[in-house]
Design an enzyme around this catalytic site. Structure first.
Site, PDB file in Angstrom:
ATOM      1  N   ASP A  59       1.469  -1.000  12.052  1.00  0.00           N
ATOM      2  CA  ASP A  59       0.418  -1.926  11.498  1.00  0.00           C
ATOM      3  C   ASP A  59       0.513  -3.025  11.721  1.00  0.00           C
ATOM      4  O   ASP A  59      -1.087  -3.619  11.532  1.00  0.00           O
ATOM      5  CB  ASP A  59       0.356  -1.368  10.002  1.00  0.00           C
ATOM      6  CG  ASP A  59       0.563   0.268   9.453  1.00  0.00           C
ATOM      7  OD1 ASP A  59      -0.151   0.692  10.670  1.00  0.00           O
ATOM      8  OD2 ASP A  59       0.428   0.243   8.476  1.00  0.00           O
ATOM      9  N   ARG A 110       2.496   6.023  -3.298  1.00  0.00           N
ATOM     10  CA  ARG A 110       4.131   6.744  -3.573  1.00  0.00           C
ATOM     11  C   ARG A 110       3.599   7.002  -4.897  1.00  0.00           C
ATOM     12  O   ARG A 110       4.850   8.057  -6.019  1.00  0.00           O
ATOM     13  CB  ARG A 110       5.098   6.812  -2.811  1.00  0.00           C
ATOM     14  CG  ARG A 110       5.112   6.965  -1.397  1.00  0.00           C
ATOM     15  CD  ARG A 110       6.011   6.242  -0.536  1.00  0.00           C
ATOM     16  NE  ARG A 110       5.992   6.642   0.704  1.00  0.00           N
ATOM     17  CZ  ARG A 110       5.260   6.195   1.365  1.00  0.00           C
ATOM     18  NH1 ARG A 110       4.446   5.510   1.663  1.00  0.00           N
ATOM     19  NH2 ARG A 110       5.507   6.582   2.878  1.00  0.00           N
ATOM     20  N   SER A 116       6.485   8.945  11.820  1.00  0.00           N
ATOM     21  CA  SER A 116       5.785   9.125  11.222  1.00  0.00           C
ATOM     22  C   SER A 116       6.687   9.066  10.070  1.00  0.00           C
ATOM     23  O   SER A 116       6.936  10.607   9.204  1.00  0.00           O
ATOM     24  CB  SER A 116       4.769  10.196  11.484  1.00  0.00           C
ATOM     25  OG  SER A 116       4.202   9.999  10.467  1.00  0.00           O
ATOM     26  N   ARG A 144      -8.924  12.026  12.434  1.00  0.00           N
ATOM     27  CA  ARG A 144      -7.688  11.789  12.012  1.00  0.00           C
ATOM     28  C   ARG A 144      -6.491  12.879  12.344  1.00  0.00           C
ATOM     29  O   ARG A 144      -6.946  14.242  11.605  1.00  0.00           O
ATOM     30  CB  ARG A 144      -6.527  10.499  11.583  1.00  0.00           C
ATOM     31  CG  ARG A 144      -7.743   9.560  11.829  1.00  0.00           C
ATOM     32  CD  ARG A 144      -7.329   8.179  10.639  1.00  0.00           C
ATOM     33  NE  ARG A 144      -5.441   8.433  10.702  1.00  0.00           N
ATOM     34  CZ  ARG A 144      -4.737   7.890  10.166  1.00  0.00           C
ATOM     35  NH1 ARG A 144      -5.813   7.041   8.777  1.00  0.00           N
ATOM     36  NH2 ARG A 144      -3.626   6.999  10.491  1.00  0.00           N
ATOM     37  N   GLN A 196       4.825   8.864   7.024  1.00  0.00           N
ATOM     38  CA  GLN A 196       3.224  10.571   6.591  1.00  0.00           C
ATOM     39  C   GLN A 196       4.478  11.540   6.863  1.00  0.00           C
ATOM     40  O   GLN A 196       4.306  12.475   5.853  1.00  0.00           O
ATOM     41  CB  GLN A 196       2.401   9.803   7.261  1.00  0.00           C
ATOM     42  CG  GLN A 196       1.635   8.434   6.750  1.00  0.00           C
ATOM     43  CD  GLN A 196       0.340   8.109   7.408  1.00  0.00           C
ATOM     44  OE1 GLN A 196      -0.148   8.969   7.993  1.00  0.00           O
ATOM     45  NE2 GLN A 196      -0.155   7.068   6.884  1.00  0.00           N
ATOM     46  N   ARG A 234      -7.472  -3.409   9.491  1.00  0.00           N
ATOM     47  CA  ARG A 234      -6.361  -3.815  10.738  1.00  0.00           C
ATOM     48  C   ARG A 234      -7.391  -4.518  11.828  1.00  0.00           C
ATOM     49  O   ARG A 234      -6.904  -5.665  12.282  1.00  0.00           O
ATOM     50  CB  ARG A 234      -5.187  -3.025  10.917  1.00  0.00           C
ATOM     51  CG  ARG A 234      -4.689  -3.246   8.947  1.00  0.00           C
ATOM     52  CD  ARG A 234      -3.233  -2.922   9.788  1.00  0.00           C
ATOM     53  NE  ARG A 234      -2.536  -1.850   8.137  1.00  0.00           N
ATOM     54  CZ  ARG A 234      -2.288  -2.585   7.106  1.00  0.00           C
ATOM     55  NH1 ARG A 234      -2.676  -3.668   7.083  1.00  0.00           N
ATOM     56  NH2 ARG A 234      -1.921  -1.912   6.261  1.00  0.00           N
ATOM     57  N   LYS A 264       1.046  -0.955  -0.080  1.00  0.00           N
ATOM     58  CA  LYS A 264       0.142  -0.064   0.440  1.00  0.00           C
ATOM     59  C   LYS A 264       0.970   1.382   0.175  1.00  0.00           C
ATOM     60  O   LYS A 264       0.486   2.195  -0.603  1.00  0.00           O
ATOM     61  CB  LYS A 264      -0.751  -0.117   1.630  1.00  0.00           C
ATOM     62  CG  LYS A 264      -2.304   1.498   1.148  1.00  0.00           C
ATOM     63  CD  LYS A 264      -3.315   1.188   1.615  1.00  0.00           C
ATOM     64  CE  LYS A 264      -3.199   0.370   3.897  1.00  0.00           C
ATOM     65  NZ  LYS A 264      -2.653   1.644   4.207  1.00  0.00           N
ATOM     66  N   SER A 265       1.831   1.226   0.272  1.00  0.00           N
ATOM     67  CA  SER A 265       2.485   2.554   1.060  1.00  0.00           C
ATOM     68  C   SER A 265       3.468   3.062  -0.856  1.00  0.00           C
ATOM     69  O   SER A 265       3.776   4.052  -0.725  1.00  0.00           O
ATOM     70  CB  SER A 265       3.966   2.405   1.794  1.00  0.00           C
ATOM     71  OG  SER A 265       3.373   3.135   3.432  1.00  0.00           O
TER      72      SER A 265
HETATM   73  C1  S3P Z   1       2.494   4.732   6.296  1.00  0.00           C
HETATM   74  C2  S3P Z   1       2.965   4.733   7.736  1.00  0.00           C
HETATM   75  C3  S3P Z   1       2.659   4.548   8.205  1.00  0.00           C
HETATM   76  C4  S3P Z   1       1.402   3.876   8.508  1.00  0.00           C
HETATM   77  C5  S3P Z   1       0.583   3.844   7.299  1.00  0.00           C
HETATM   78  C6  S3P Z   1       1.736   3.794   6.423  1.00  0.00           C
HETATM   79  C7  S3P Z   1       2.925   5.441   5.155  1.00  0.00           C
HETATM   80  O1  S3P Z   1       1.665   5.939   9.289  1.00  0.00           O
HETATM   81  O2  S3P Z   1       0.758   3.049  10.359  1.00  0.00           O
HETATM   82  O3  S3P Z   1      -0.613   2.588   7.518  1.00  0.00           O
HETATM   83  O4  S3P Z   1       2.895   4.736   3.984  1.00  0.00           O
HETATM   84  O5  S3P Z   1       3.826   6.769   4.796  1.00  0.00           O
HETATM   85  P1  S3P Z   1       2.719   6.786  10.230  1.00  0.00           P
HETATM   86  O6  S3P Z   1       3.537   7.295   9.686  1.00  0.00           O
HETATM   87  O7  S3P Z   1       1.552   7.820  10.645  1.00  0.00           O
HETATM   88  O8  S3P Z   1       2.963   6.139  11.353  1.00  0.00           O
END
Ligand code: S3P
Length: 450
Positions: A325, A32, A172, A127, A174, A400, A27-28
């Protein structure tokens, strides 16, 4: 975006799980690839893109911003507009359930001088966004409303952002990624300092697309990650490896269901993502990593898991970013271990798709497993192979939580009911079918209608 109410699902004690399979793309990396494709010149072709709601919402958003993303044959193709080349969307950008899509896009929008509204579902609208917006505002982003921290939000970026140096207050990826993406649109060098390593897919992929990104340790043991602004990014061919966070459920099921032997092929084993697998090994799980290789700039392996007698362990806080996760499913596995499993440093779980710390503990307690939350530490008191089950788990719009407890039910004495499984489609739509293919007993609740 709203979801129709879904039928609850019940997981029942299963015979040995057997099989060799693949799971969908990470997914990540999928998010991207779409975003960097949109910021590049020319075409980006993505194979193995995760076709789940979260990622499809990012694909729709880049299309709405003038960089069409569409599937042709087996491959997704994004027609890029170059750094700073996106255009104002006609309506709000809907990210559904996805914090990653939202926060990464905020970094991209920061570099564009037009207003854009971001919206999401009930979970996403709860969030926190200030963690991303605050540093982006210091680069020049404007956000409607004072102290705006929650969606819906309207942002207005600018073409020449101010480069910053920013130390992450929370571990994080993100937040880190949003700042690096904004840094593409700043004249000069933008630096993010992280005390603990978080997933590094943005850095890897930025380099792959032609940006200059460095990561260097400093004297305090932190990492300084620097991107140089205004690069020319070129569209690339991206291969997305299988998602280790999705594979985790199948591997966990194999470890707890007696007699099982399951292999998941081509799983991403980037060390910033493998804390769950390391922890399972420490618990005594019989895992092997076969055929280790590199694909598309990321390390991958086939992971084979067999049923194992497990012991409780202590999981250190610094491991949290590499398995953030996976704690719900680890806690469900820990319920079968001999002894207690103590997981430290879980504060970030409170701000995921649900309060995962509370939801995990409540789901375990509802199924006869004792837990304790003390500050940011969760302890699960293991039952040495025995979990009573018979409870109903509230998923709180969290994919999840749903998948973790369906996994637990496959080895529990009595069936485990999950109240809503619709959200599984946000990250792993194939979950139920793949589990059933291994022999898992998953089905509708008796008497459930329509
Ligand atoms: C992710 C970072 C994580 C993770 C999310 C995907 C990403 O979040 O929990 O499912 O793709 O960068 P955080 O960076 O907020 O911890």
């Amino acid at each position: 975006m709203s979801h129709p109410p879904s039928k609850p699902l019940v997981a029942s004690k299963s015979n040995p799980l057997q099989g060799r399979l693949t799971v969908p793309g990470d997914k990540s990396i999928s998010h991207r690839a779409l975003l960097l494709g949109a910021l590049s010149l020319g075409k980006t072709r993505i194979s193995g893109l995760l076709e789940a709601e979260d990622v499809l919402n990012t694909a729709k958003s880049v299309s709405a911003l003038g960089a069409p993303a569409a599937k042709t044959g087996e491959t997704w193709e994004v027609t890029g507009r170059g750094v700073g080349g996106l255009r104002q969307p006609d309506g709000p950008l809907d990210f559904g359930n996805s914090g990653t899509g939202t926060r990464l896009m905020m970094g991209v929008l920061a570099g564009h001088d037009f207003p854009a509204e971001l919206v999401g579902d009930a979970s996403l609208s709860r969030r926190p966004m200030a963690r991303v917006l605050d540093p982006l505002k210091s680069m020049g982003l404007e956000v409607d409303g004072d102290n705006a921290d929650r969606l819906p939000l309207t942002l207005r970026g600018m073409a020449d952002l101010v480069p910053i140096e920013y130390e992450l207050p929370v571990a994080s990826a993100q937040v880190k990624s949003a700042i690096l993406l904004a840094g593409l649109h700043a004249a000069g060098k933008t630096t993010v300092i992280e005390a603990e390593p978080t997933r590094d897919h943005t850095e890897r992929m930025l380099r792959f697309f032609g940006a200059e990104v460095t990561a260097t340790p400093d004297e305090k043991g932190r990492t300084r990650i620097t991107v140089t602004g205004n690069p020319v990014l070129q569209g690339r061919d991206v291969k997305v490896p299988a998602d280790p966070s999705s594979a985790a459920f199948l591997i966990a099921a194999a470890v707890i269901v007696p007699g099982s032997d399951v292999a998941v092929e081509g799983v991403l084993v980037n060390p910033t993502r493998t804390g769950f697998y390391l922890t399972l090994c420490e618990m005594g799980a019989d895992l092997t990593f076969e055929n280790e290789r590199e694909e598309g700039g990321e390390p991958v392996a086939d992971i084979r898991a067999r049923h194992s007698a497990l012991k409780g362990v202590s999981v250190p806080p610094e491991r949290a970013p590499s398995m953030i996760d996976e704690y719900p499913v680890l806690a469900c596995v820990a319920a079968f271990a001999a002894g207690d499993t103590v997981m430290h440093g879980l504060g970030e779980l409170r701000v995921k798709e649900s309060d995962r710390l509370a939801a995990t503990a409540a789901g375990l307690e509802a199924n006869g497993v004792s837990t304790r939350i003390e500050g940011d530490t969760l302890t699960v008191y293991g039952g040495s192979g025995n979990v009573k089950g018979a409870g109903t788990v509230a998923t709180h719009l969290d994919h999840r939580i749903a998948m973790a407890f369906l996994t637990m039910g496959l080895a529990s004495e009595n069936p485990v009911t999950v109240d809503d499984t619709a959200m599984i489609a946000t990250s792993f739509p194939e979950f139920v079918g793949l589990m059933q293919g291994l022999g898992a007993i998953l089905g509708p609740a008796a008497g459930a209608s329509g």
